[in-house]
Design a protein around this motif. Structure first.
Motif, PDB file in Angstrom:
ATOM      1  N   UNK A  71      41.716  40.702  16.672  1.00 44.37           N
ATOM      2  CA  UNK A  71      40.664  41.669  16.370  1.00 44.37           C
ATOM      3  C   UNK A  71      40.555  42.740  17.460  1.00 44.37           C
ATOM      4  N   UNK A  72      41.536  42.758  18.351  1.00 46.86           N
ATOM      5  CA  UNK A  72      41.487  43.697  19.476  1.00 46.86           C
ATOM      6  C   UNK A  72      42.226  45.000  19.217  1.00 46.86           C
ATOM      7  N   UNK A  73      42.865  45.101  18.067  1.00 49.63           N
ATOM      8  CA  UNK A  73      43.512  46.353  17.657  1.00 49.63           C
ATOM      9  C   UNK A  73      43.044  46.667  16.230  1.00 49.63           C
ATOM     10  N   UNK A  74      42.542  47.862  16.039  1.00 49.11           N
ATOM     11  CA  UNK A  74      42.011  48.251  14.730  1.00 49.11           C
ATOM     12  C   UNK A  74      43.100  48.197  13.660  1.00 49.11           C
ATOM     13  N   UNK A  75      42.679  47.851  12.468  1.00 42.13           N
ATOM     14  CA  UNK A  75      43.647  47.730  11.370  1.00 42.13           C
ATOM     15  C   UNK A  75      44.353  49.055  11.082  1.00 42.13           C
ATOM     16  N   UNK A  76      43.626  50.142  11.255  1.00 41.37           N
ATOM     17  CA  UNK A  76      44.250  51.454  11.049  1.00 41.37           C
ATOM     18  C   UNK A  76      45.387  51.683  12.037  1.00 41.37           C
ATOM     19  N   UNK A  77      45.166  51.298  13.280  1.00 43.22           N
ATOM     20  CA  UNK A  77      46.206  51.429  14.307  1.00 43.22           C
ATOM     21  C   UNK A  77      47.384  50.513  14.003  1.00 43.22           C
ATOM     22  N   UNK A  78      47.070  49.307  13.544  1.00 45.27           N
ATOM     23  CA  UNK A  78      48.133  48.349  13.189  1.00 45.27           C
ATOM     24  C   UNK A  78      49.047  48.946  12.115  1.00 45.27           C
ATOM     25  N   UNK A  79      48.456  49.575  11.120  1.00 43.82           N
ATOM     26  CA  UNK A  79      49.247  50.157  10.030  1.00 43.82           C
ATOM     27  C   UNK A  79      50.102  51.323  10.515  1.00 43.82           C
ATOM     28  N   UNK A  80      49.595  52.062  11.516  1.00 42.67           N
ATOM     29  CA  UNK A  80      50.387  53.162  12.080  1.00 42.67           C
ATOM     30  C   UNK A  80      51.572  52.629  12.894  1.00 42.67           C
ATOM     31  N   UNK A  81      51.342  51.540  13.624  1.00 44.84           N
ATOM     32  CA  UNK A  81      52.378  51.005  14.506  1.00 44.84           C
ATOM     33  C   UNK A  81      53.373  50.104  13.790  1.00 44.84           C
ATOM     34  N   UNK A  82      52.927  49.492  12.691  1.00 44.63           N
ATOM     35  CA  UNK A  82      53.828  48.618  11.919  1.00 44.63           C
ATOM     36  C   UNK A  82      53.773  49.028  10.440  1.00 44.63           C
ATOM     37  N   UNK A  83      54.364  50.168  10.104  1.00 40.42           N
ATOM     38  CA  UNK A  83      54.334  50.656   8.719  1.00 40.42           C
ATOM     39  C   UNK A  83      54.905  49.610   7.753  1.00 40.42           C
ATOM     40  N   UNK A  84      54.245  49.499   6.613  1.00 47.38           N
ATOM     41  CA  UNK A  84      54.699  48.550   5.599  1.00 47.38           C
ATOM     42  C   UNK A  84      54.229  47.129   5.831  1.00 47.38           C
ATOM     43  N   UNK A  85      53.352  46.906   6.823  1.00 46.07           N
ATOM     44  CA  UNK A  85      52.863  45.544   7.071  1.00 46.07           C
ATOM     45  C   UNK A  85      52.092  45.015   5.868  1.00 46.07           C
ATOM     46  N   UNK A  86      52.243  43.731   5.610  1.00 47.17           N
ATOM     47  CA  UNK A  86      51.483  43.122   4.521  1.00 47.17           C
ATOM     48  C   UNK A  86      50.358  42.246   5.064  1.00 47.17           C
ATOM     49  N   UNK A  87      50.111  42.327   6.392  1.00 51.94           N
ATOM     50  CA  UNK A  87      49.032  41.554   6.995  1.00 51.94           C
ATOM     51  C   UNK A  87      48.490  42.300   8.209  1.00 51.94           C
ATOM     52  N   UNK A  88      47.597  43.260   7.937  1.00 47.30           N
ATOM     53  CA  UNK A  88      47.018  44.054   9.022  1.00 47.30           C
ATOM     54  C   UNK A  88      46.071  43.234   9.894  1.00 47.30           C
TER      55      UNK A  88
END
Length: 238
Positions: A71-88
Motif C-alpha cells: 500500500x506504499x505505492x499508489x495504484x496509478x503509479x503501479x500501472x504506469x511503472x508496470x503497464x499491463x499489470x493484472x494486479x495493481x
C-alpha cells in the motif's frame, strides 16, 4: 639546716627538666598518630567510578512500525511503472513479522514489454550492544547495494548516489539475463535503489525486458521509474 637546703634545688630542677623532655617526645608522637589515622581512609581515586558501572546507551529508534509495502505505492503509479499489470494491489513476498520487514511485487506485460517492480521495507531497532537503529540501517543499505555488485550474472554495473530521497540513498544500475517460461534467455535492464529514512531502509528493484526480440528499456528510463517508486514509498514512512 639552712646549709642543706641548696643541695635539694638541683635535684628538683633536674626532675622538671626530665618531665619537660618526656612531654616534648610524647607530643610529636601524638601528632604522628593523628596524621596516620587519616591516611587509612580510602582515597577518592580508589572509589569505583559511577560512570564505569553504567551500560552504554544509544539513541532510541525513531520509527516503531512499518507501513504495508503493498500500500506504499499508489495504484496509478503501479500501472504506469508496470503497464499491463493484472494486479495493481501487488503480491506479498515472504512471510514473518511484517512490522520488522515486508515486501511486495508487481509485474506487467504490455505486448512484448515486460516490467517488474519489487518494494521491500526493513526496520531496525536500537540495541546498546550493536548500535542505534539509524547506524544499523545505514550498514544494511550498503549490504543491499553490495548484493547486486557481487552477483556474477550482472554486467555493466554502475553505482551512484541519489539525492532528495530520504536521509541518504544510492542506486546500482546493471544488465542481466534471465530465462523465460520457455527456457529462452532474455536481456534485462535493471536498477536497485536503496534509501534510508532514519532507522528504516527502502529497497526498490525495478527491471524491464523486451520479449520476442523487442528492445529492453534504456538505463535512464529504468532509473527514473525506480526513483519515482522510492519517493512514493518514503512518504508512507511515518
Amino acid at each position: 639546716m639552712y646549709r642543706n637546703a641548696p643541695r635539694n634545688a638541683p635535684r628538683r630542677s633536674r626532675t622538671v627538666r626530665n618531665t619537660l623532655a618526656c612531654a616534648a617526645v610524647a607530643f610529636p608522637v601524638l601528632l604522628i598518630a593523628g596524621c596516620s589515622s587519616d591516611s587509612d581512609k580510602p582515597a577518592e581515586s580508589d572509589k569505583p567510578s559511577a560512570s564505569a558501572s553504567k551500560s552504554p546507551t544509544v539513541a532510541p529508534a525513531k520509527y516503531k512500525e512499518l507501513p504495508d509495502s503493498c500500500k506504499s505505492i499508489d495504484k496509478g503509479t503501479v500501472k504506469d511503472l508496470t503497464p499491463g499489470t493484472d494486479n495493481a494491489s501487488g503480491k506479498r513476498v515472504g512471510s514473518g513479522d511484517t512490522n520488522d520487514s515486508n515486501s511486495c511485487l508487481w509485474s506487467g506485460l504490455d505486448k512484448y514489454d515486460y516490467r517488474q517492480l519489487t518494494l521491500s521495507l526493513k526496520r531496525f531497532d536500537s540495541e546498546p550492544a550493536i548500535g542505534s537503529g539509524d547506524k544499523r540501517a545505514a550498514e544494511y543499505l550498503k549490504q543491499q547495494l553490495g548484493e547486486k555488485s557481487s552477483d556474477k550474472d550482472n554486467r555493466k554495473l554502475k553505482q551512484s548516489p541519489v539525492s532528495d530521497i530520504g536521509d541518504e540513498a544510492a542506486a546500482v544500475a546493471f544488465e542481466t539475463k534471465k530465462q523465460d517460461a520457455k527456457g529462452k534467455s532474455e536481456e534485462y535492464q535493471a536498477e536497485r535503489l536503496v534509501a534510508r529514512v532514519a532507522n528504516v531502509v527502502i529497497t526498490v528493484d525495478y527491471e524491464g525486458a523486451g520479449f520476442e526480440d523487442a528492445k529492453k528499456p534504456d538505463a535512464d528510463e529504468v532509473k527514473k521509474n525506480a526513483e519515482k517508486a522510492a519517493k512514493e514509498a518514503v512518504k508512507h514512512i511515518k
